[in-house]
Design a protein around this motif. Structure first.
Motif, mmCIF file in Angstrom:
data_model
loop_
_atom_site.group_PDB
_atom_site.id
_atom_site.type_symbol
_atom_site.label_atom_id
_atom_site.label_comp_id
_atom_site.label_asym_id
_atom_site.label_seq_id
_atom_site.Cartn_x
_atom_site.Cartn_y
_atom_site.Cartn_z
ATOM 1 N N SER A 65 0.852 -1.164 0.065
ATOM 2 C CA SER A 65 0.099 0.179 0.129
ATOM 3 C C SER A 65 0.986 1.144 0.122
ATOM 4 C CB SER A 65 -0.685 -0.183 1.326
ATOM 5 O OG SER A 65 -1.459 1.494 1.491
ATOM 6 N N ARG A 66 1.972 1.294 0.819
ATOM 7 C CA ARG A 66 2.703 2.478 1.013
ATOM 8 C C ARG A 66 3.609 2.617 -0.402
ATOM 9 N NH1 ARG A 66 3.674 1.333 6.801
ATOM 10 N NH2 ARG A 66 5.013 -0.187 6.154
ATOM 11 N N ALA A 76 1.307 4.178 -2.926
ATOM 12 C CA ALA A 76 1.233 5.228 -2.702
ATOM 13 C C ALA A 76 2.486 6.164 -3.173
ATOM 14 C CB ALA A 76 0.976 5.711 -1.349
ATOM 15 N N ALA A 91 8.032 10.909 8.567
ATOM 16 C CA ALA A 91 7.210 11.011 10.015
ATOM 17 C C ALA A 91 6.176 9.797 9.630
ATOM 18 C CB ALA A 91 6.638 12.058 10.164
ATOM 19 N N PRO A 94 5.023 5.882 8.610
ATOM 20 C CA PRO A 94 5.975 4.713 8.956
ATOM 21 C C PRO A 94 6.627 3.694 7.493
ATOM 22 C CG PRO A 94 3.617 4.387 9.644
ATOM 23 C CD PRO A 94 3.684 5.595 8.755
ATOM 24 N N THR A 154 15.826 9.164 9.511
ATOM 25 C CA THR A 154 15.670 10.244 10.357
ATOM 26 C C THR A 154 16.025 11.562 9.659
ATOM 27 O OG1 THR A 154 17.996 9.844 11.274
ATOM 28 C CG2 THR A 154 16.040 8.770 12.332
ATOM 29 N N LEU A 155 16.070 12.586 10.388
ATOM 30 C CA LEU A 155 16.734 13.760 9.824
ATOM 31 C C LEU A 155 18.009 14.250 10.239
ATOM 32 C CD1 LEU A 155 13.337 16.011 10.119
ATOM 33 C CD2 LEU A 155 14.107 15.180 8.213
ATOM 34 N N ASP A 156 18.502 13.330 11.013
ATOM 35 C CA ASP A 156 20.001 13.509 11.652
ATOM 36 C C ASP A 156 21.042 14.226 10.603
ATOM 37 O OD1 ASP A 156 20.016 12.529 14.394
ATOM 38 O OD2 ASP A 156 18.927 10.914 13.352
ATOM 39 N N ARG A 174 11.034 16.430 17.234
ATOM 40 C CA ARG A 174 11.465 15.251 16.277
ATOM 41 C C ARG A 174 12.053 14.031 16.937
ATOM 42 N NH1 ARG A 174 14.220 19.481 12.035
ATOM 43 N NH2 ARG A 174 12.281 19.960 10.695
ATOM 44 N N GLY A 177 10.745 9.963 16.542
ATOM 45 C CA GLY A 177 11.772 9.111 15.818
ATOM 46 C C GLY A 177 12.142 9.857 14.536
ATOM 47 N N LEU A 178 12.064 10.904 14.490
ATOM 48 C CA LEU A 178 12.868 11.770 13.285
ATOM 49 C C LEU A 178 14.107 12.076 13.557
ATOM 50 C CD1 LEU A 178 9.954 14.164 12.093
ATOM 51 C CD2 LEU A 178 11.045 11.981 10.607
ATOM 52 N N LEU A 179 14.492 12.182 14.709
ATOM 53 C CA LEU A 179 15.895 12.266 15.128
ATOM 54 C C LEU A 179 16.313 11.285 16.290
ATOM 55 C CD1 LEU A 179 15.935 16.343 15.350
ATOM 56 C CD2 LEU A 179 17.165 14.924 13.702
ATOM 57 N N THR A 180 17.446 10.876 16.061
ATOM 58 C CA THR A 180 17.956 10.137 17.145
ATOM 59 C C THR A 180 18.660 10.802 18.372
ATOM 60 O OG1 THR A 180 18.749 8.665 15.097
ATOM 61 C CG2 THR A 180 19.000 7.746 17.490
ATOM 62 N N ASP A 214 9.438 2.939 14.547
ATOM 63 C CA ASP A 214 8.281 2.511 13.469
ATOM 64 C C ASP A 214 6.975 2.396 14.136
ATOM 65 O OD1 ASP A 214 10.042 2.554 11.192
ATOM 66 O OD2 ASP A 214 10.315 0.336 11.353
ATOM 67 N N ASN A 215 6.744 1.762 15.148
ATOM 68 C CA ASN A 215 5.514 1.799 15.916
ATOM 69 C C ASN A 215 4.758 2.718 16.260
ATOM 70 O OD1 ASN A 215 7.140 -1.005 16.315
ATOM 71 N ND2 ASN A 215 5.295 -1.627 16.801
ATOM 72 N N LYS A 236 5.513 5.844 14.918
ATOM 73 C CA LYS A 236 4.949 6.543 13.656
ATOM 74 C C LYS A 236 3.635 6.082 13.408
ATOM 75 C CE LYS A 236 9.567 7.576 11.715
ATOM 76 N NZ LYS A 236 10.649 7.095 10.881
ATOM 77 N N GLU A 237 3.323 4.708 13.646
ATOM 78 C CA GLU A 237 2.009 4.223 13.093
ATOM 79 C C GLU A 237 0.892 5.086 13.710
ATOM 80 O OE1 GLU A 237 1.260 1.554 11.114
ATOM 81 O OE2 GLU A 237 2.927 0.370 10.752
ATOM 82 N N TYR A 276 1.918 13.924 13.085
ATOM 83 C CA TYR A 276 2.784 15.058 13.238
ATOM 84 C C TYR A 276 2.748 16.183 12.334
ATOM 85 C CZ TYR A 276 7.494 17.315 12.879
ATOM 86 O OH TYR A 276 8.513 17.986 13.033
ATOM 87 N N MET A 333 -1.417 10.363 2.140
ATOM 88 C CA MET A 333 -1.366 10.082 3.251
ATOM 89 C C MET A 333 -2.089 9.007 3.821
ATOM 90 S SD MET A 333 0.927 12.097 4.396
ATOM 91 C CE MET A 333 0.968 12.380 6.259
ATOM 92 N N MET A 364 -0.406 6.045 2.992
ATOM 93 C CA MET A 364 0.864 5.787 3.711
ATOM 94 C C MET A 364 0.710 5.167 5.231
ATOM 95 S SD MET A 364 3.168 6.501 1.829
ATOM 96 C CE MET A 364 4.859 6.566 2.788
ATOM 97 N N TYR A 365 -0.330 5.488 5.611
ATOM 98 C CA TYR A 365 -0.943 4.932 7.032
ATOM 99 C C TYR A 365 -1.905 3.720 6.904
ATOM 100 C CZ TYR A 365 1.442 8.844 9.360
ATOM 101 O OH TYR A 365 2.464 9.628 9.602
ATOM 102 N N ARG A 366 -2.064 3.370 5.677
ATOM 103 C CA ARG A 366 -2.825 2.082 5.425
ATOM 104 C C ARG A 366 -4.295 2.150 6.151
ATOM 105 N NH1 ARG A 366 1.303 -2.827 6.334
ATOM 106 N NH2 ARG A 366 1.904 -1.681 8.055
#
Lengths: 376, 316
Positions: free
Chosen positions: A6-7, A10, A218, A220, A374-376, B53, B57-60, B78-79, B81-82, B86, B106, B109-111
């Motif tokens: 699906s993704r 998309a 952002a 998954p 990530t955005l790091d 962020r 999970g967008l930044l570590t 990953d979990n 984000k579901e 954001y 969108m 993307m989130y099914r």
């Protein structure tokens, strides 16, 4: 947490929509193959003809007249006039007024008849070796032809005189030595690698630049979903380019396609994907669209110069060959020439396909490792 | 922390994020209960965006640990984000896609199940059903913000992370936006929102004030002024500019701020503040009232009191 179709779909559909809306880029994708074919096919000719030629005449007679006539009919040379003296010869060559100056020595006719093998001096402007190369090699053949045609009657003994300059030009697959036969198939590799690498590199960097990467990250979505979803729409662009290329190659340049189509299609698909993966890899390194563009151009240079497109691969020094082997275009170039000109079939191109697949695996792994979630 | 009735939605400790040798977020802890509206306040560049962020999970993070929606923020992003919606500070949907295409993207993307109905419903609620074929880039700031909110709500997230969602949006749109946030919160969605606006801060249940990467204060919005312990005099009358100039710099007065037709004069020490103000109270043209400090005075106070840790480093 496995791959989500699906993704993937998309992203794929989103890319198609964006591609359709970006008319300018789409038009470029079509215009580039046409322009390159015309430039390389017509304008850049490594077997040039009708080169301006001047003659320094110190003798005349049937041999001289016949030889000069043969030069003109060969179409390599256009005899524009005469020069007087060796200083004049230097001047016209330096100024570029002529590419060749033929000097007929004194007593030329008499010495031929006496069997003294007189020397006919040809001063060639060798600053561009590819310009003078084929014309120069034609000269000795012309000389021999002239001797043969006049070696009749009392002069028939001349026909058996061995001529040290005679060169037998034996061009297989392309007996007429039409450069476009060699250049045009290779162009498909150049066009695809040029556009595919650049367009994917830019398409991904654009997401970061516009800030949409943050939204994408952002969600998954996994790396393979993003990579495949972004790459596959451009495979179709590659097909369109290939079609445009062949329409021109057949109609305008009458390039043959001697081999079967299936191995070609296999090679084409692998080659397109390798280049897209390479573009994806570049995009993970480049910080903005400008850098992505620069990296694509940086890659273009060796892929044109070291792939065997411009210069014969075997004639390159070892280090250049090593670099050339890492470049996907080198292998696809070989596949194209083998299939189109030599009529090769699948078994003949296996080594080239294998090389492409190894490069594909290496590039994909690198790209996936470098793709940051990530955005790091 | 486990005495709480429900497990907190966000529970992190000691988060650190460095960019080069700059510590952007320094030892950040937070505990957000379910269904709360939690406000992140602080000046520009204080690390609000970086913190958000890290939570999704967008930044570590360079150090620290914690859980978000019950998942480990370091290993299970990953979990997370579901289940997180954001909304980025800058509009980050595809401007060259139409409104419907963006929502559809969108949702895929989130099914989201029943995608088509969900998208139709979202368009309906947005009031954009008849403009759904317009490209998102053509929308005005307020509409973009509404679209972005709708897009991150499609998959029914349990936690909303909103990064300065109302920047550059007109007051009416901001009010509607906050009504929507309040509705979501009532429905059990936890909301973490960063903002610059005091009127928005007051809408939050809890407030964390961050400056230069450090959290300075964290508590229920009502209790913040009390926690800081700031005293304030409000004065009304003519020629406030001259009065402000006279007051400024007096011992005990830490801050003189103009609020419409009044001045708010604040200081931490009530006695010193009164002593500083008293001579001026003789002027009968002015009316003086002592009042508890409001959130706004408190934040101006906090902001002027906090040191720029980047500048500090240079000096050290």
């Amino acid at each position: 947490m496995a791959f989500s179709t699906s993704r993937f779909l998309a992203i794929l559909m989103k890319e198609f929509i964006q591609m359709r809306r970006d008319r300018m880029t789409f038009a470029m994708m079509i215009a580039i193959p046409i322009m390159q074919l015309m430039l390389f096919g017509f304008a850049i000719n490594s077997d040039p003809r009708h080169l301006p030629t001047l003659v320094e005449v110190h003798d005349s007679g049937p041999f001289v007249r016949r030889f000069l006539a043969a030069m003109e009919t060969s179409t390599y040379f256009d005899i524009r006039g005469t020069v007087a003296g060796s200083r004049d010869v230097d001047r016209v060559l330096k100024a570029g007024n002529a590419n060749f100056v033929v000097t007929i020595p004194e007593n030329f006719e008499r010495d031929i008849i006496r069997g003294e093998k007189p020397v006919l001096l040809v001063a060639a402007d060798a600053s561009d070796p590819s310009t003078s190369g084929s014309a120069t090699s034609a000269l000795s053949v012309l000389a021999q032809n002239t001797i043969n045609s006049l070696a009749t009657g009392p002069l028939s003994y001349l026909a058996s005189t061995p001529d040290a300059f005679s060169v037998v030009a034996h061009a297989r697959y392309n007996p007429a030595a039409i450069t476009s036969y060699n250049i045009v198939p290779g162009l498909l590799a150049v066009i695809i690698s040029m556009t595919m690498v650049m367009i994917t590199a830019i398409a991904i960097v654009r997401e970061s630049e516009r800030g949409t990467m943050e939204t994408l990250l952002a969600t998954p979505a996994r790396a393979p979903e993003v990579m495949l979803g972004k790459i596959i729409p451009y495979v179709f662009i590659g097909y369109v380019q290939t079609c445009v290329f062949f329409i021109l190659a057949f109609w305008v340049f009458a390039v043959p396609f001697a081999g079967p189509i299936t191995p070609f299609i296999i090679g084409l698909n692998i080659f397109i994907i390798v280049n897209l993966a390479l573009g994806f890899l570049f995009s993970t390194i480049a910080g903005n669209q400008m850098q992505a563009m620069q990296m694509s151009f940086f890659y273009m240079l060796p892929s044109i110069l070291l792939s065997g497109f411009m210069f014969p691969f075997a004639a390159m020094p070892g280090w250049a060959q090593t670099i050339g082997l890492v470049i996907p275009s080198t292998h696809f170039m070989r596949i194209l020439r083998k299939i189109m000109l030599k009529g090769a079939d699948l078994p003949d191109i296996v080594p080239d396909l294998r090389a492409l697949l190894i490069i594909l695996a290496a590039v994909s792994i690198l790209a996936m490792l470098r793709y940051k979630r990530t955005l790091d | 922390m486990t005495q709480e009735t429900a497990t907190p939605v966000i529970e992190v400790e000691g988060l650190v994020k460095k960019f080069g040798d700059k510590t952007v977020v320094d030892q950040f802890d937070i505990n957000v209960p379910k269904g709360a509206i939690y406000g992140f306040l602080g000046p520009n560049g204080s690390g609000k965006t970086t913190t958000i962020r890290m939570l999704c999970g967008l930044l570590t993070p360079d150090a620290g640990s914690g859980r978000c929606l019950g998942y480990d923020i370091l290993r299970q992003s990953d979990n997370i984000k579901e289940h997180v919606g954001y909304m980025t500070q800058k509009f980050s949907l595809y401007e060259d896609l139409t409104i419907r295409e963006n929502l559809d993207f969108m949702a895929r993307m989130y099914r989201v199940p029943d995608r088509k109905q969900k998208v139709d419903k979202a368009l309906e609620e947005l009031g954009l059903a008849n403009r759904s074929h317009q490209q998102a880039g053509e929308l005005s700031g307020g509409w973009k913000q509404r679209l972005a909110l709708a897009a991150c709500l499609l998959h029914g997230p349990d936690l909303l992370l909103l990064d300065e969602p109302t920047a550059g949006v007109d007051p009416k749109a901001r009010r509607d936006f906050w009504d929507e946030i309040r509705r979501l919160s009532d429905a059990g969605v936890t909301v973490l929102v960063s903002t610059h606006y005091m009127d928005e801060a007051i809408q939050c249940d809890n407030i964390a004030y961050i400056a230069y990467g450090k959290k300075l204060i964290d508590g229920p919005a009502r209790k913040i002024p009390e926690m800081v312990g700031l005293n304030t005099w409000r004065v009304e009358g003519p020629d406030l500019a001259n009065l402000a100039a006279d007051l400024e710099g007096s011992d005990g007065i830490e801050q003189v701020a103009r609020f419409g037709s009044a001045l708010h004069i604040s200081g931490m020490d009530a006695k010193k503040l009164d002593n500083a103000v008293n001579p001026f109270r003789k002027d009968k043209r002015y009316t003086w009232t002592s009042k508890p400090a409001g959130l706004e005075e408190v934040f101006i106070h906090l902001m002027s009191g906090s040191t720029d840790n980047f500048a500090e480093k240079k000096a050290a």
